[in-house]
Scaffold this active site. Structure first.
Site, PDB file in Angstrom:
ATOM      1  CB  ALA A   1      -0.985   0.168   1.164  1.00  0.00           C
TER       2      ALA A   1
ATOM      3  N   GLY B   1       0.220   1.240  -3.404  1.00  0.00           N
ATOM      4  CA  GLY B   1       0.013   0.786  -4.637  1.00  0.00           C
ATOM      5  C   GLY B   1       1.199   1.227  -5.680  1.00  0.00           C
TER       6      GLY B   1
ATOM      7  CG  ASP C   1      -0.096  -2.638   3.658  1.00  0.00           C
ATOM      8  OD1 ASP C   1       0.736  -2.090   2.952  1.00  0.00           O
ATOM      9  OD2 ASP C   1      -0.495  -2.359   4.688  1.00  0.00           O
TER      10      ASP C   1
ATOM     11  NE  ARG D   1      -0.143   1.288   4.836  1.00  0.00           N
ATOM     12  CZ  ARG D   1       0.433   2.142   4.036  1.00  0.00           C
ATOM     13  NH1 ARG D   1       0.372   3.481   4.245  1.00  0.00           N
ATOM     14  NH2 ARG D   1       1.605   1.822   3.224  1.00  0.00           N
TER      15      ARG D   1
ATOM     16  CB  CYS E   1      11.691   6.083   2.487  1.00  0.00           C
ATOM     17  SG  CYS E   1      10.519   5.639   3.684  1.00  0.00           S
TER      18      CYS E   1
END
Length: 506
Positions: free
Chosen positions: A113, A115, A135, A140, A233
């Site tokens: 999610a 996507g 997910d 989500r 990230c």
């Protein structure tokens, strides 16, 4: 700095970057970069560049990705609603490029999610093979399912499961697995100040434990010789190089495939040889870490399945031009819905109540009549019936038993009073040539926006594209500048709008 960063974070980054820290800190004074990625399931990059109403600059590490100018709002254009591109942070496009997906692969996106990366994988599959998008968070999965539907993905299954349950259901099955792992999000501090507010010094360690569990499950789901891409990230070493180093120590059958520093990837390298980082002071994008892991072909540990309530659907195969090939065994299911209203199936063994459902024979007969009249061809896959909703799945029904399934495949429609009503996702995944009737609306005169708002349109007969042998009356595939967007019903010069209320332009 435009963003007030935690002092413990800045001290760690000074230790990590040394003399480069000032450049890194100065990058927080810059505006984050925006980007779009072309959905090649519907349009080529060259065609979108010719149509694009705004300036686009290529993103070096993604051949279908483009930077957008500051202030541009690509989500406010009809092409977005036609699924021609996905709005995505530029660095987030890199992990899927490293995964090396080929048409026909079986791919698992474990933390999918909302996507973006799943739609990127689907574009590379080009309708061949299998995509399982999962997910863990039920809420989500709503955005995940909707994005795959908007972008015309036909060969995806959407799950709401834990990674260990997926590994138990699909041992050594997937050719490629993407783990865009949940993380402390430090690489997004410049773009999302909420990430800064949520961060605490112990946050990286908390996520690192979670990431190790996900990697172990993925190892059991990956086929011998398969490829796994792990990405985050964040900048924290314990979530990046530390997590990968610990995994490699426990799984010697895996090795790092070096990410090259030349060609399309111009990036700063990680501390673990072969892994890579995207630094916001070195590239036009936010912070990312990536590692490509390859299995050497020897057997991997299998995760033992845990007892769980079995979720059943009804499926059968049928020759749509005649009767069912064999009489199916019908299991009654009780329809249950998550908070997002997504239908699942659940056994009613041992319960006193049995809800009435559409029979498989009736559903498939109505569907067969519709596709013969509207399409003239049969979508490939396994028909799966959840309540009165029909899906075409890339997997046989029994493969999904015991898994929390949000979408078992391509949603093609539902039954209402014995009639088959085509779904919006059926329309968004079709090309105009695949429908017996189609109509293209223009973005230049406002009629495309009128359609997206749900308005009825006056359309003369001569504007319709009708396949020889078909009549103009009935469901019409409505396109925007030639690209499918939804359904309408044409009769006597008027197009009744069938665009779903929840998707409309506001």
């Amino acid at each position: 700095m435009a963003v007030q960063l935690p002092s413990s974070f800045t001290q760690r980054m000074k230790d990590l970057l040394g003399t480069e820290y000032k450049q890194f800190a100065d990058s927080y004074l810059e505006t984050p970069y925006g980007g779009i990625r072309v959905n090649t399931l519907k349009i080529t990059a060259e065609s979108l560049l010719a149509l694009s109403p705004f300036q686009l600059e290529p993103i070096p590490w993604c051949p279908t990705g483009y930077y957008t100018e500051e202030g541009v709002r690509p989500g406010k254009h009809p092409y977005y609603h036609a699924g021609l591109y996905y709005i995505q942070e530029p660095s987030a496009m890199a992990p899927v490029e490293l995964l090396g997906v080929q048409p026909g692969d079986r791919v698992l996106d474990l933390c999918a999610a909302p996507g973006g990366k799943s739609s990127q994988i689907a574009a590379k599959l080009q309708g061949q093979g299998l995509l399982v998008s999962n997910d863990l968070h039920p809420e989500r999965t709503k955005a995940l399912a909707k994005n795959l539907e908007l972008y015309g993905v036909r060969n995806a299954v959407v799950l709401n499961e834990s990674p260990d349950h997926i590994a138990a259901a699909f041992p050594h099955f997937f050719d490629r697995i993407l783990i865009d792992a949940p993380c402390s999000g430090e690489g997004m501090f410049r773009k999302d100040e909420d990430m800064v507010k949520q961060w605490e010094p112990e946050t990286p360690a908390k996520y690192a434990a979670m990431q190790r569990d996900i990697l172990r499950s993925a190892a059991s789901a990956l086929a011998p010789g398969g490829t796994l891409v792990y990405s985050t990230c964040t900048f924290a070493i314990e979530e990046n190089e530390g997590t990968i180093a610990e995994f490699l120590a426990g799984y010697p059958q895996f090795s790092v495939v070096p990410v090259g520093g030349t060609g399309s990837f111009a990036m700063g390298f990680g501390e673990l040889p072969g892994t890579a980082r995207l630094w916001p002071h070195k590239v036009k994008g936010e912070g990312h870490f990536m590692a490509v892991l390859r299995h050497d072909g020897t057997p991997a540990p299998i995760v033992e399945p845990e007892p769980e309530e079995i979720l059943l659907s009804i499926s059968t195969r049928k020759n749509f031009k005649g009767k069912p090939a064999a009489k199916p065994t019908v299991t009654r299911v009780e329809e249950v819905r998550s908070k997002g209203g997504r239908a699942s199936g659940k056994t009613t063994s041992g319960t006193s109540r049995d809800l009435q459902h559409v029979s498989v024979e009736v559903a498939l007969a109505a569907y067969g009549d519709f596709i013969n009249e509207q399409l003239g061809w049969e979508p490939a896959g396994h028909p799966v019936l959840f309540g009165d909703h029909l899906y075409i799945s890339p997997l046989p029904q029994e493969s999904l038993n015991g898994l929390r399934t949000i979408r078992p495949g391509w949603s093609v429609g539902h039954l209402r009073n014995g009639r088959f009503i085509p779904s919006h996702p059926l329309a968004t995944a079709l090309h105009p040539s695949e429908s017996c009737r189609s109509l293209s609306l223009s973005t230049s005169n406002g009629e495309a926006v009128s359609y997206l708002k749900g308005e009825t349109l006056a359309i003369p007969l001569e504007r319709l594209s009708v396949r020889p042998g078909s009549t103009p009356k009935g469901y019409m595939l409505v396109c925007i500048d030639g690209y499918s967007a939804g359904w309408g019903k044409w009769q006597d010069g008027m197009l009744k709008n069938e665009y779903p209320a929840g998707w409309r332009w506001t």
